[in-house]
Every structure is written in C-alpha cells, then in structure tokens.
Design an enzyme around this catalytic site. Structure first.
Site, mmCIF file in Angstrom:
data_model
loop_
_atom_site.group_PDB
_atom_site.id
_atom_site.type_symbol
_atom_site.label_atom_id
_atom_site.label_comp_id
_atom_site.label_asym_id
_atom_site.label_seq_id
_atom_site.Cartn_x
_atom_site.Cartn_y
_atom_site.Cartn_z
ATOM 1 N N THR A 38 33.992 16.500 53.306
ATOM 2 C CA THR A 38 34.782 17.053 54.346
ATOM 3 C C THR A 38 34.895 18.413 54.937
ATOM 4 O O THR A 38 35.748 18.328 56.029
ATOM 5 C CB THR A 38 36.214 17.387 53.410
ATOM 6 O OG1 THR A 38 35.969 18.631 52.519
ATOM 7 C CG2 THR A 38 37.035 16.772 52.639
ATOM 8 N N ASP A 68 34.906 16.565 48.200
ATOM 9 C CA ASP A 68 34.135 17.820 48.589
ATOM 10 C C ASP A 68 34.583 18.899 49.704
ATOM 11 O O ASP A 68 35.452 18.151 50.367
ATOM 12 C CB ASP A 68 32.634 18.014 47.946
ATOM 13 C CG ASP A 68 31.452 19.045 48.771
ATOM 14 O OD1 ASP A 68 31.799 19.544 47.897
ATOM 15 O OD2 ASP A 68 31.887 19.263 49.718
ATOM 16 N N TYR A 73 35.993 25.546 54.973
ATOM 17 C CA TYR A 73 36.070 24.364 55.621
ATOM 18 C C TYR A 73 37.442 24.945 56.212
ATOM 19 O O TYR A 73 37.603 23.582 57.447
ATOM 20 C CB TYR A 73 36.527 23.019 55.167
ATOM 21 C CG TYR A 73 34.391 22.904 54.445
ATOM 22 C CD1 TYR A 73 33.684 23.461 55.171
ATOM 23 C CD2 TYR A 73 34.298 21.981 53.742
ATOM 24 C CE1 TYR A 73 31.869 23.061 54.760
ATOM 25 C CE2 TYR A 73 32.982 21.798 52.576
ATOM 26 C CZ TYR A 73 31.959 22.354 53.125
ATOM 27 O OH TYR A 73 30.959 21.935 52.921
ATOM 28 N N LYS A 102 34.514 25.048 46.732
ATOM 29 C CA LYS A 102 33.831 26.322 46.321
ATOM 30 C C LYS A 102 34.134 27.549 47.160
ATOM 31 O O LYS A 102 34.467 27.790 48.076
ATOM 32 C CB LYS A 102 32.402 26.225 48.018
ATOM 33 C CG LYS A 102 32.107 24.334 47.453
ATOM 34 C CD LYS A 102 30.474 24.012 48.925
ATOM 35 C CE LYS A 102 30.254 22.782 48.185
ATOM 36 N NZ LYS A 102 31.437 22.359 49.675
ATOM 37 N N HIS A 135 28.820 28.588 46.992
ATOM 38 C CA HIS A 135 28.724 28.510 48.119
ATOM 39 C C HIS A 135 27.219 28.955 48.703
ATOM 40 O O HIS A 135 26.353 27.551 49.446
ATOM 41 C CB HIS A 135 29.400 28.649 49.309
ATOM 42 C CG HIS A 135 29.851 27.420 50.488
ATOM 43 N ND1 HIS A 135 30.641 26.934 50.847
ATOM 44 C CD2 HIS A 135 28.909 26.279 51.051
ATOM 45 C CE1 HIS A 135 30.951 26.527 52.043
ATOM 46 N NE2 HIS A 135 29.458 25.627 51.822
ATOM 47 N N ASN A 174 23.047 25.344 47.445
ATOM 48 C CA ASN A 174 22.412 26.730 48.604
ATOM 49 C C ASN A 174 21.082 27.608 47.311
ATOM 50 O O ASN A 174 21.234 28.579 48.162
ATOM 51 C CB ASN A 174 22.708 26.644 49.766
ATOM 52 C CG ASN A 174 23.008 25.653 50.032
ATOM 53 O OD1 ASN A 174 22.633 24.812 51.021
ATOM 54 N ND2 ASN A 174 24.754 25.941 50.882
ATOM 55 N N SER A 275 32.814 11.236 56.315
ATOM 56 C CA SER A 275 33.181 10.726 57.307
ATOM 57 C C SER A 275 34.833 11.009 57.516
ATOM 58 O O SER A 275 35.396 10.527 56.407
ATOM 59 C CB SER A 275 32.907 9.026 56.867
ATOM 60 O OG SER A 275 33.245 8.500 57.922
ATOM 61 N N LYS A 278 38.372 4.909 58.698
ATOM 62 C CA LYS A 278 38.083 4.388 57.510
ATOM 63 C C LYS A 278 37.090 3.128 57.590
ATOM 64 O O LYS A 278 36.722 3.029 56.002
ATOM 65 C CB LYS A 278 39.987 3.847 57.936
ATOM 66 C CG LYS A 278 40.535 2.864 56.995
ATOM 67 C CD LYS A 278 41.285 2.760 56.830
ATOM 68 C CE LYS A 278 42.092 1.436 55.636
ATOM 69 N NZ LYS A 278 43.290 1.648 56.025
ATOM 70 N N ARG A 280 33.288 3.071 57.795
ATOM 71 C CA ARG A 280 33.125 3.612 57.764
ATOM 72 C C ARG A 280 32.523 4.499 56.339
ATOM 73 O O ARG A 280 31.918 4.575 55.106
ATOM 74 C CB ARG A 280 32.093 5.285 58.381
ATOM 75 C CG ARG A 280 31.500 4.405 59.640
ATOM 76 C CD ARG A 280 30.835 5.424 61.078
ATOM 77 N NE ARG A 280 31.798 5.950 61.286
ATOM 78 C CZ ARG A 280 31.877 5.967 62.583
ATOM 79 N NH1 ARG A 280 31.996 4.483 62.741
ATOM 80 N NH2 ARG A 280 32.733 6.609 62.704
ATOM 81 N N ILE A 281 33.851 4.843 56.148
ATOM 82 C CA ILE A 281 34.159 5.790 54.696
ATOM 83 C C ILE A 281 34.107 4.565 53.414
ATOM 84 O O ILE A 281 33.855 4.525 52.385
ATOM 85 C CB ILE A 281 36.091 6.347 54.488
ATOM 86 C CG1 ILE A 281 35.742 7.532 55.237
ATOM 87 C CG2 ILE A 281 36.555 6.326 52.697
ATOM 88 C CD1 ILE A 281 37.378 7.998 55.641
ATOM 89 N N GLN A 283 32.486 1.184 53.948
ATOM 90 C CA GLN A 283 31.233 1.494 53.826
ATOM 91 C C GLN A 283 30.133 2.136 52.850
ATOM 92 O O GLN A 283 29.238 1.791 51.994
ATOM 93 C CB GLN A 283 30.819 1.481 54.779
ATOM 94 C CG GLN A 283 29.412 0.008 55.339
ATOM 95 C CD GLN A 283 28.627 1.481 56.588
ATOM 96 O OE1 GLN A 283 27.466 2.229 57.153
ATOM 97 N NE2 GLN A 283 28.957 1.178 58.032
#
Ligand code: NAP
Ligand code: NAG
Length: 325
Positions: A38, A68, A73, A102, A135, A174, A275, A278, A280-281, A283
C-alpha cells in the site's frame, strides 16, 4: 542455526488456501505468501490515499490475506477502513487476515516503540497486528537529522510490543547481512522477517540466502523492479515487454508481471506487489496454478544489475546506512 522450512501450510481458512498459501515463520506463526503493498512512494506518488481503502477491500475479495502498510505511508486509517468494510461484509474475519505495519525512523528510542505501535493500531482500528517491522536500521530525530540510536535498543522495544500482545511477530526491513546477524546474536527474539527490495534488476541472491539460512523469511518489496514505469528512462532491463519474460508468459499463459511475482515465490520469497487497480490486484495473486523451472529462475537472476528502485541516498552518511552505495 535455525533453518527455515518453506513448507506451504494452509492458512486459517481452507476455502482460500489455494489463493493464499502460507509459510511458517521461525516463531511458529504462519504468513500468507503474497502481501498487498500500500506504500505510495514510487509510481503513484500523487495518488489519492482514499484509493487504498478500495484496494484493500478488492484485495481481500480477490483472496489476499496479507496487507503491508507502514506509519510513514500515512494510509493506516484507509487500510483499517478497507479491512473493516471486508469484515462487515463477511468476506473474512480478523483472525484470517495477516496485517504488517512498520516503525518509522524517528521512533527508534526503546520507550518510543510501544506508543508508536499503539498509534498505528488506533489508526488501523485493530487490537493487534500480525507483524511489526523496524522500517530501516537508521534512526533520525524529529527534525530528520541523524540520531545515534543503536537498532539493538529499538529491537528491545519491539520485543516489549510483542510481549504486550500488540503484535504477534516482529521483524526488520532494509537490514543488511551484518545487521541481521547482530540482532540475532544479541537479542532474545529472532526477527521472523527481513523485508528488502528484490526484483529482476536487484536479485539480492547473497542477502536472501543469508537470511533464509538463518530462518529469517524474506519479503520482497518493489517486486516488479523496472518492469513498471518509475520515471527513469535509462533504467536497466527487464521491462514488461522483455523477450525472455514474454516467452515465459506465453508458455504459462500469464502476464510478464505474473512471471516476475512467481519467480520471487519460487525463490521462497513473499512478494509485496502494490496496485490500486482492481484488475491488476486480481492478476497479482493469480499465481498458484503454475511454477517456473529452476532454469527459468536462473534465467531471470541473470538480469541482476544490483540497481535499486528504492535508493535513499540522502541517508547515505547517517549511521547504520545499510546499502553499499
Ligand atoms: N520496506 C520498505 O522500505 C519498502 C519500500 C518500498 C516499498 N515497500 C512495500 O512494497 C510495496 C510495493 O513496492 P512498490 O510500490 O515500490 O513497487 P511495485 O509493487 O513493484 O510496483 C508498483 C507499481 O506497479 C504497478 N502495477 C501493479 N501491478 C501491475 C501489473 N500486474 N501490471 C503492470 N503494472 C502493475 C502499480 O500501478 P497500479 O497501482 O496502477 O496497478 C504501481 O505503479 C509498497 O507498496 C510497500 O508496501 C516497502
Ligand atoms: C551493513 O551496514 C553497516 C552500517 O552502514 C556497515 O558497516 C556494514 O559493512 C554493512 N554490511 C554489509 C554486509 O553490507
């Protein structure tokens, strides 16, 4: 030394198991293999944050059980709304979901960790998350300047959050190989996950093997690498129309994006595709009716250029900067 077993275990609900298989973490908890990303730090920098609420709902509808997010964000409220909508419409129960968030760099002092997680939980509208990650190994002050906090101190705060039941599992993001080893050597609780960038231009074979040999599962962020537009015209291949990927896509009747996500799964990784669309989510989780051969995985590894999508060079001179350059 703990060795992770990438046994595909069924998650809570058998009905969705085919779309959402799990791996077992080193603390015994189970984590669904594909997580909806997200974060908006890349291609959709100017995206409307409200779109996240819909994306989360559509993802759960499509069979995702892992979402996630992160304090930085600024979308935890929308993620929580998407989850609440899905639960209200009886798509899932809270127990069937796996939510990752995170801790940001400006909350690295031990006593800041539990309050930071409580703030995230309040925004998410949840009593607990399934996974809480540091993070970055880098600590900053409120004004963004470097702060000299050892991430081992931060990790003690993470352990407290876990003991309080605010999160079921704790991990890092990371962290480089030496940093992962330092946490393992000096802490009570071993990180269950290191979330790092992995994609065809940044395959991270050494760091992935290093983590997996120590029982630390690897989540792969920016999984598409430069297959998708990053506004970097000179970025190295592969792009979405790369002949090597197109051939594999034809063979399996999939898109090149799906080939790359499956490549990550076949390396034992947990991809985090973002994504807000809809189709592509849908897929991006339609990945469990095929797999690549070891030769095909090797072929994709050959694209590696050690080139990062996420390259926070402004932090380069801060203590604990985890990357080579
Ligand atoms: N731990 C960290 O430091 C860290 C750093 C970066 C990212 N992350 C996490 O990882 C997630 C993913 O990383 P990311 O956002 O950098 O990159 P990504 O998932 O590799 O790429 C996202 C981009 O790909 C597009 N896309 C998605 N599915 C597609 C498909 N099937 N075909 C073509 N294009 C597609 C998306 O556009 P549409 O939305 O329009 O589909 C979006 O522009 C983040 O959201 C975040 O949750 C973590
Ligand atoms: C990890 O990062 C630390 C801090 O910048 C650095 O000293 C160390 O050499 C790095 N280790 C690896 C394996 O990259």
């Amino acid at each position: 030394m703990r060795v992770i077993s990438f046994i595909l275990t069924t998650c809570v609900s058998l009905a969705v198991a085919s779309k959402s298989p799990c791996i077992e973490l080193n603390d015994g908890n189970k984590m669904p293999i594909v997580a909806l990303g997200t974060g908006r730090g890349t291609a959709s920098e100017n995206a409307n944050v409200d779109e996240v609420r819909h994306a989360v709902y559509w993802a759960i509808e499509a069979g995702y059980r892992h979402i996630d997010t992160a304090a930085i964000y600024f979308d935890e409220t929308q993620v929580g709304q998407g989850i609440a909508d899905a639960i209200a419409n009886n798509l899932v129960t809270r127990e069937e979901l796996f939510i990752t968030t995170k801790l940001w760099n400006d909350k690295h002092h031990r006593e800041q960790v539990v309050p930071a997680l409580k703030e995230s939980l309040q925004k998410l509208g949840l009593d607990y998350v399934d996974l809480y990650l540091i993070h970055f190994p880098i600590a900053v002050k409120a004004d963004g300047s470097p702060d000299d906090v050892d991430y081992l101190e931060t990790w003690q705060g993470m352990e407290e959050a876990r003991e309080l039941g605010l999160t079921r599992s704790i991990g890092v993001s990371n962290f480089n190989a030496s940093q992962v080893d330092r946490v393992i050597a000096h802490s009570k609780v071993c990180p269950v996950v290191n979330q790092i960038e992995v994609n065809p231009t940044n395959t991270q074979e050494e760091l992935v093997a290093h983590c997996q040999e120590r029982g630390v599962a690897v989540m792969a962020y920016s999984p598409f690498g430069f297959l998708v537009s990053r506004n970097k015209p000179n970025a190295p291949p592969p792009r979405a129309d790369d002949p090597v990927l197109v051939e594999m896509a034809k063979k399996y009747k999939k898109t090149t994006s799906q080939i790359v996500l499956r490549y990550l799964i076949d390396r034992g990784l947990v991809p985090v595709p973002k994504s807000a669309n809809k189709n592509r989510i849908v897929q991006n989780i339609d990945l469990f009716d095929f797999s690549l051969t070891p030769e095909e995985v090797q072929q994709i590894n050959k694209f590696n250029k050690n080139v990062r999508v996420i390259h926070p060079v402004h932090l380069k001179d801060y203590p604990n900067y985890p990357f080579w350059e």
